[in-house]
Design an enzyme around this catalytic site. Sequence first.
Site, PDB file in Angstrom:
ATOM      1  N   THR A 132      37.255  27.870  27.965  1.00  0.00           N
ATOM      2  CA  THR A 132      37.343  26.918  29.582  1.00  0.00           C
ATOM      3  C   THR A 132      37.844  28.640  29.971  1.00  0.00           C
ATOM      4  O   THR A 132      39.230  29.144  29.553  1.00  0.00           O
ATOM      5  CB  THR A 132      38.687  26.260  29.145  1.00  0.00           C
ATOM      6  OG1 THR A 132      39.074  25.725  31.135  1.00  0.00           O
ATOM      7  CG2 THR A 132      39.648  25.920  28.249  1.00  0.00           C
ATOM      8  N   GLU A 134      40.686  28.451  31.895  1.00  0.00           N
ATOM      9  CA  GLU A 134      42.106  28.267  32.160  1.00  0.00           C
ATOM     10  C   GLU A 134      43.422  28.478  31.150  1.00  0.00           C
ATOM     11  O   GLU A 134      44.153  28.727  31.048  1.00  0.00           O
ATOM     12  CB  GLU A 134      42.303  26.201  31.579  1.00  0.00           C
ATOM     13  CG  GLU A 134      42.216  25.710  33.246  1.00  0.00           C
ATOM     14  CD  GLU A 134      41.835  24.774  32.787  1.00  0.00           C
ATOM     15  OE1 GLU A 134      43.004  23.884  32.624  1.00  0.00           O
ATOM     16  OE2 GLU A 134      41.384  23.112  33.318  1.00  0.00           O
TER      17      GLU A 134
END
Length: 353
Positions: A132, A134
């Site tokens: 991801t 993130e």
Amino acid sequence: MILVTGGAGFIGSNFVLDWLEAGGEPLVNLDKLTYAGNRENLASLEGDARHVFVQGDIGDTDLVVQLLGQHKPRAVVNFAAESHVDRSILGPEAFVQTNMVGTFRLLEAVRHYWKDLPELAKPAFRFLHVSTDEVYGSLASQAPAFTEQHRYEPNSPYSASKAASDHLVRAYHHTYGLPVLTTNCSNNYGPYHFPEKLIPLMIVNALAGKNLPVYGDGQQVRDWLYVKDHCSAIRRVLEAGRPGEVYNVGGHNEKPNLEIVRTICALLDELRPRKDGKSYSGQVTFVTDRPGHDRRYAIDASKIESELGWRPAETFETGIRKTVQWYLDHPEWVARVQSGAYREWIQTQYAAA
């Protein structure tokens, strides 16, 4: 034959369906079937000999070793993960166990399997780890988008656990020579998305006449990627990516959360108008922001575009319309995934709404 882990979840099930529709070879699908894993996503594959489903945990070394030995895959594509930031804040241990310990155990089983392959088969093997954006942390409003060289600065238990798994994958390449690939994607949306995430939650709540809870001021910016575009990117990386490399996958669609919610409301106003004639936007409710909420994510996908020739096929406008229409066309799927446990979670998380 390939082995897919987490192939009954949102992105994983879309990948399995897309892989077989595109004529890919048979696959084994290993999924633990937690709350977000759903066999119904794969209902169209019932009776299809190319799809072998196995319920199990990537942390179950004996099971993984058995599957590798029995099916002898040429590649492993790892989607298996706990992936919801809000849940990681309330209960981080499950994220540590699946994303860190589970990935470690999977890597160990795959490493031993790969080591024992015939010498001619070793160079062609791949372990593709799906991660991801993130892990990179949060960006200032005018900062350049995340590249593959961006420093890891995870800010939630979820992103920290995914960052740890990424580091393990990298280490297994540099220490043991395991031919790994890592993809770091932006926010996905599309069919079969469990309705705890922003886009499906807004669609489901709007249709049910409930509040549409928006964190803080709603100006958190994300890059949005239609899930089928993500699937095509993974296929391309698996086909032509260089072992040991990381590829960022994004949709070129940076938008604040509040704009996303208003776009969904406008589409529902058009496609399924409220009986009272009012706009669904009247259901928007601002709630207390979650702890450590990252302000902005943005993906620079120039590497995968220049090296591998991949680009997303969908704009946000085309992808979000397809997504809203899919939820309107599949009310039975929505009703069945909204179990008692799901309702309790939503009530706890958005009590202020």
